[in-house]
Scaffold this motif. Structure first.
Motif, PDB file in Angstrom:
ATOM      1  N   ALA A  28       0.829  -1.207   0.000  1.00  0.00           N
ATOM      2  CA  ALA A  28       0.000   0.000   0.000  1.00  0.00           C
ATOM      3  C   ALA A  28       0.864   1.258   0.000  1.00  0.00           C
ATOM      4  O   ALA A  28       0.546   2.245  -0.684  1.00  0.00           O
ATOM      5  N   THR A  29       1.965   1.233   0.741  1.00  0.00           N
ATOM      6  CA  THR A  29       2.880   2.377   0.779  1.00  0.00           C
ATOM      7  C   THR A  29       3.487   2.635  -0.586  1.00  0.00           C
ATOM      8  O   THR A  29       3.565   3.791  -1.042  1.00  0.00           O
ATOM      9  N   VAL A  30       3.931   1.567  -1.246  1.00  0.00           N
ATOM     10  CA  VAL A  30       4.526   1.703  -2.571  1.00  0.00           C
ATOM     11  C   VAL A  30       3.502   2.218  -3.573  1.00  0.00           C
ATOM     12  O   VAL A  30       3.789   3.108  -4.380  1.00  0.00           O
ATOM     13  N   LEU A 155      -5.185 -18.880  -0.181  1.00  0.00           N
ATOM     14  CA  LEU A 155      -5.346 -17.516   0.319  1.00  0.00           C
ATOM     15  C   LEU A 155      -4.037 -16.749   0.250  1.00  0.00           C
ATOM     16  O   LEU A 155      -4.013 -15.559  -0.118  1.00  0.00           O
ATOM     17  N   GLN A 156      -2.935 -17.414   0.585  1.00  0.00           N
ATOM     18  CA  GLN A 156      -1.634 -16.763   0.553  1.00  0.00           C
ATOM     19  C   GLN A 156      -1.220 -16.459  -0.885  1.00  0.00           C
ATOM     20  O   GLN A 156      -0.652 -15.396  -1.168  1.00  0.00           O
ATOM     21  N   GLY A 162      -2.465 -10.326  -5.423  1.00  0.00           N
ATOM     22  CA  GLY A 162      -3.059  -9.011  -5.223  1.00  0.00           C
ATOM     23  C   GLY A 162      -2.019  -7.925  -5.027  1.00  0.00           C
ATOM     24  O   GLY A 162      -2.153  -6.813  -5.567  1.00  0.00           O
ATOM     25  N   CYS A 163      -0.966  -8.230  -4.274  1.00  0.00           N
ATOM     26  CA  CYS A 163       0.106  -7.260  -4.055  1.00  0.00           C
ATOM     27  C   CYS A 163       0.804  -6.906  -5.366  1.00  0.00           C
ATOM     28  O   CYS A 163       1.049  -5.726  -5.665  1.00  0.00           O
ATOM     29  N   ALA A 168       1.763  -3.285  -9.992  1.00  0.00           N
ATOM     30  CA  ALA A 168       1.829  -3.215 -11.453  1.00  0.00           C
ATOM     31  C   ALA A 168       0.780  -2.248 -11.989  1.00  0.00           C
ATOM     32  O   ALA A 168       1.037  -1.482 -12.926  1.00  0.00           O
ATOM     33  N   GLY A 169      -0.413  -2.264 -11.398  1.00  0.00           N
ATOM     34  CA  GLY A 169      -1.455  -1.340 -11.821  1.00  0.00           C
ATOM     35  C   GLY A 169      -1.081   0.108 -11.539  1.00  0.00           C
ATOM     36  O   GLY A 169      -1.354   0.997 -12.354  1.00  0.00           O
TER      37      GLY A 169
END
Length: 228
Positions: A28-30, A155-156, A162-163, A168-169
């Motif tokens: 999230a920080t990145v 899940l992992q 997701g990260c 990338a997005g």
């Protein structure tokens, strides 16, 4: 067999939970850092508010990173020792993949220290060191995937996906809204953003998702093309 049966310590859960949350918050920080610096930043949120959110998320991530490191060192199952927290590749437990996490931790520590000394260093020097957070992120992702004994869990795997997709997005949005100039930097960012998910997919398919990974992760045989 459950993780508790393997480790015999609830510290394992604390270490994995702290590491997972630290990775999510680092991501999230990145993402916030990439978006805030470009023309694609949300117009409804001022740059000051976005910068404040970026800083607070980074501080919260640092707290969970500290929890991850402390609980991992205190866990009697792996017996890492405190030196492993700052000296890369010194552990006897999955040294390469644990070492990547140590390098990422050292880079983030450098960012925190220089942020505290920002006024003395000057903006230009601080920004140069601050960019190390972008280098720490892929190292943290591969550290989590290579070290985590729960990497095979769906899940992992979705969490890693997701990260990677989020970063990338964010890079794609930044490049799409970027003005002219700095072609070399834009090409480097595009290639890196595309290379990380490909490299992670190949690594997972040939590494942690294969039988015998626990044994191979304890040596350098994986990198040297050793057998499974």
């Amino acid at each position: 067999m459950s993780a508790l049966a393997v480790t015999g310590s609830p510290l394992w859960y604390a270490a994995r939970a702290g590491g997972t949350l630290a990775l999510l918050l680092l991501t999230a920080t990145v993402v916030l850092g990439i978006v805030a610096g470009g023309r694609g930043a949300p117009r409804r949120i001022g740059r000051f508010e976005l910068g404040l959110l970026h800083r607070n998320v980074a501080l919260l991530g640092s707290a969970f990173l500290a929890l991850h490191v402390v609980t991992a060192v205190l866990d009697p199952f792996v017996r890492l020792g405190w030196a492993v927290a700052v000296v890369p590749f010194a552990a006897s437990y999955r040294p390469l993949w644990l070492g990547l996490g140590t390098v990422a931790c050292d880079l983030l520590l450098a960012v925190l220290i220089t942020t505290a000394l920002r006024r003395r260093l000057g903006v230009r020097r601080w920004k140069a060191v601050h960019r190390l957070a972008y280098a720490a992120w892929p190292l943290a992702v591969f550290h989590a995937a290579g070290t985590g004994t729960d990497t095979r869990l769906p899940l992992q795997l979705w969490l890693y996906a997701g990260c990677v997709a989020a970063v990338a997005g964010a890079v794609g949005l930044r490049l799409a809204t970027a003005g002219p100039g700095r072609l070399a930097g834009r090409v480097t960012a595009a290639v890196t953003a595309a290379a990380v998910p490909v490299a992670l997919t190949v690594f997972l398919a040939d590494g942690p998702l294969q039988p015998g990974w626990a044994h191979r992760a304890a040596t350098t045989a994986f990198l040297l093309g050793g057998g499974r």
